[in-house]
Design a protein around this motif. Structure first.
Motif: not given
Length: 115
Positions: A88-96, A99, A85
């Motif tokens: 994942y958050r590092e690779a998906q900054p928009d998602y982070s 949230s 996780w």
């Protein structure tokens, strides 16, 4: 030819290959394979995934051994991939970023879920 009450489909005693029925997932008509007379899902990859999800949901509800095994497999995967996780958050900054935003309204919560 007779109608089966449970499904509403016409059943042909001679196995008519031109008989079509609606897919239980997408609703599009399809021709079932002769080898699978009770086929309810078409061959579309999305519909096959839906068929698998439906089977797994039913299996998890009806088979305690399967449920225990699935839990153990998920736990083992989680232990083998402890940083999943975080990566994942590092690779998906928009998602982070999403949230971390406060949700002040119900509409905001719904909009966030749709993304």
């Amino acid at each position: 030819m007779r109608t089966i009450a449970a499904t509403g489909f016409m059943q042909f005693s001679h196995g008519d290959p031109t008989m079509t029925r609606p897919c239980a997932c997408c609703g599009e008509p399809f021709e079932p394979r002769l080898q699978v007379p009770d086929q309810t899902f078409c061959t579309s990859p999305d519909c096959q995934r839906g068929r698998k999800r439906e089977w797994q949901r039913a299996k998890l509800q009806s088979d305690p051994g399967y449920r225990i095994n699935q839990h153990a497999v998920q736990q083992a995967w989680s232990q083998r991939n402890p940083d999943y996780w975080r990566r994942y958050r590092e690779a998906q900054p928009d998602y982070s970023d999403l949230s971390q935003q406060p949700m002040t309204t119900t509409a905001g919560a719904i909009a966030w879920l749709i993304l």
